[in-house]
Write an enzyme that holds these catalytic residues in place. Structure first.
Site, mmCIF file in Angstrom:
data_model
loop_
_atom_site.group_PDB
_atom_site.id
_atom_site.type_symbol
_atom_site.label_atom_id
_atom_site.label_comp_id
_atom_site.label_asym_id
_atom_site.label_seq_id
_atom_site.Cartn_x
_atom_site.Cartn_y
_atom_site.Cartn_z
ATOM 1 N N ASN A 9 2.782 -6.973 -44.376
ATOM 2 C CA ASN A 9 2.365 -5.850 -44.549
ATOM 3 C C ASN A 9 3.945 -4.687 -44.432
ATOM 4 O O ASN A 9 5.042 -5.092 -43.545
ATOM 5 C CB ASN A 9 2.178 -4.725 -43.151
ATOM 6 N N LYS A 11 5.321 -1.938 -45.226
ATOM 7 C CA LYS A 11 4.481 -0.562 -45.257
ATOM 8 C C LYS A 11 5.566 -0.126 -45.382
ATOM 9 O O LYS A 11 5.676 -0.240 -46.831
ATOM 10 C CB LYS A 11 5.486 -0.476 -43.095
ATOM 11 N N HIS A 98 -5.003 0.319 -39.948
ATOM 12 C CA HIS A 98 -4.058 -0.797 -38.646
ATOM 13 C C HIS A 98 -3.851 0.775 -37.092
ATOM 14 O O HIS A 98 -3.584 2.272 -38.111
ATOM 15 C CB HIS A 98 -2.944 -0.081 -39.771
ATOM 16 N N GLU A 100 -1.011 2.430 -37.300
ATOM 17 C CA GLU A 100 -0.941 3.372 -37.488
ATOM 18 C C GLU A 100 -0.667 4.364 -38.304
ATOM 19 O O GLU A 100 -0.773 5.747 -38.577
ATOM 20 C CB GLU A 100 1.217 2.669 -38.149
ATOM 21 N N GLU A 170 -3.994 -6.883 -32.971
ATOM 22 C CA GLU A 170 -2.657 -5.548 -32.885
ATOM 23 C C GLU A 170 -2.453 -5.242 -32.137
ATOM 24 O O GLU A 170 -2.947 -4.405 -31.815
ATOM 25 C CB GLU A 170 -2.185 -5.482 -34.221
ATOM 26 N N GLY A 176 6.480 -4.061 -33.951
ATOM 27 C CA GLY A 176 7.288 -3.177 -33.975
ATOM 28 C C GLY A 176 8.459 -3.074 -32.811
ATOM 29 O O GLY A 176 9.498 -2.782 -33.069
ATOM 30 N N SER A 216 5.465 -8.536 -33.795
ATOM 31 C CA SER A 216 6.766 -9.092 -33.313
ATOM 32 C C SER A 216 6.472 -10.476 -33.417
ATOM 33 O O SER A 216 7.580 -10.969 -33.310
ATOM 34 C CB SER A 216 6.905 -7.971 -31.988
HETATM 35 P P1 PGA Z 1 5.394 -5.905 -37.042
HETATM 36 O O1 PGA Z 1 4.263 -5.470 -37.246
HETATM 37 O O2 PGA Z 1 4.981 -7.472 -36.999
HETATM 38 O O3 PGA Z 1 6.745 -5.501 -37.385
HETATM 39 O O4 PGA Z 1 5.402 -6.240 -35.354
HETATM 40 C C1 PGA Z 1 3.155 -6.048 -38.014
HETATM 41 C C2 PGA Z 1 1.935 -4.965 -38.489
HETATM 42 O O5 PGA Z 1 2.467 -3.927 -37.599
HETATM 43 O O6 PGA Z 1 1.254 -5.755 -38.809
#
Ligand code: PGA
Length: 255
Positions: A9, A11, A98, A100, A170, A176, A216
């Site tokens: 992903n 983003k 997601h 976000e 997640e 992140g 992460s």
């Molecule tokens: P990250 O994000 O690996 O940067 O923690 C995962 C995601 O949001 O899909």
């Protein structure tokens, strides 16, 4: 056996040239090291690079997915991208729900279900995200929250549609932050989700549904996370922006 998947992903990252370079670098490294046959690889760049990604990966084993999809099929929805549009670009997957999108764009469970239905109608497999906030885990509510998130969305699909969904667990506190769920925490939640699927849709669907871990996940912890019996791969954010690290994660899923 259910499919193992490593999905990247991206983003809102990368310029056009950077996207072009990253995709070629991933393909080169996969060719050099050998993509594990049992692992499907999906990259989810921003919408405006989907055509580029589709062209570059056309004769490769890498699939392309979108990071979002509209719940509407067409019409006066300025700035939105529909499932028929994605289908016409040969896009096979879309990330839906997601955290976000839920947080910054106020996407609700009803909208997420509508998005999943529209995607499935046009032959796009949802990569459906769920996961609890830090305060919810600290209050011991993580199982309850994830159950609610599923019951209010994809558990409303009929069995045939549901079987085409990929679930991504997640935990929001891991996204992140550099703090991943431990392999035990991931396993117990994935096992729990699979049990819920079993209760709702039966043993066969539960055995076949792919449940990814995200938050992460990186080249250092992927092998341990993916070694858990109910962790079928990962949805990778930051670490999917570097070809070498992303490919190491793909190789870890094949070990
Ligand atoms: P990250 O994000 O690996 O940067 O923690 C995962 C995601 O949001 O899909």
């Amino acid at each position: 056996m259910r499919t193992k998947i490593v999905a990247g992903n991206w983003k809102m990252n990368k310029t056009f040239e950077e996207a072009d370079t990253l995709i070629y670098d991933i393909l080169d490294l996969l060719e050099e090291r050998g993509k594990p046959e049992e692992v499907d690889v999906i990259i989810c760049p921003p919408f405006i690079y989907l055509e580029l990604a589709g062209d570059i990966t056309e004769d490769s084993p890498v699939f392309v997915g979108a990071q979002n999809v509209s719940e509407y099929e067409s019409g006066a929805y300025t700035g939105e991208i529909s499932a028929p549009m994605l289908r016409s670009m040969h896009i096979d997957f879309a990330i839906i729900g997601h955290s976000e999108r839920r947080k910054y764009f106020s996407e609700t469970d009803d909208e997420l279900l509508a998005k999943a239905k529209t995607a499935l109608k046009h032959d796009i497999a949802p990569i459906f995200c769920c996961g609890e906030l830090l305060e919810e885990r600290e209050a011991g509510k993580h199982f309850k929250i994830v159950k609610q998130q599923l019951e209010q969305t994809i558990f409303k699909l009929d069995a045939e549609d549901f079987a085409r969904v990929i679930i991504a667990y997640e935990p929001v506190w891991a996204i992140g932050t550099g703090v991943n769920a431990t392999s035990e925490q991931a396993q117990e939640m994935h096992f729990y989700i699979r049990e819920l699927v079993w209760q709702k849709y039966g043993a066969e669907v539960a055995a076949e549904i792919t449940i990814l871990y995200g938050g992460s996940c990186n080249a250092k912890n992927a092998k341990e996370l993916f070694s858990m019996p109910d962790v079928d791969g990962g949805l990778i954010g930051g670490a999917s922006l570097k070809a070498e690290e992303f490919v190491q994660i793909i190789l870890a899923a094949g070990e």
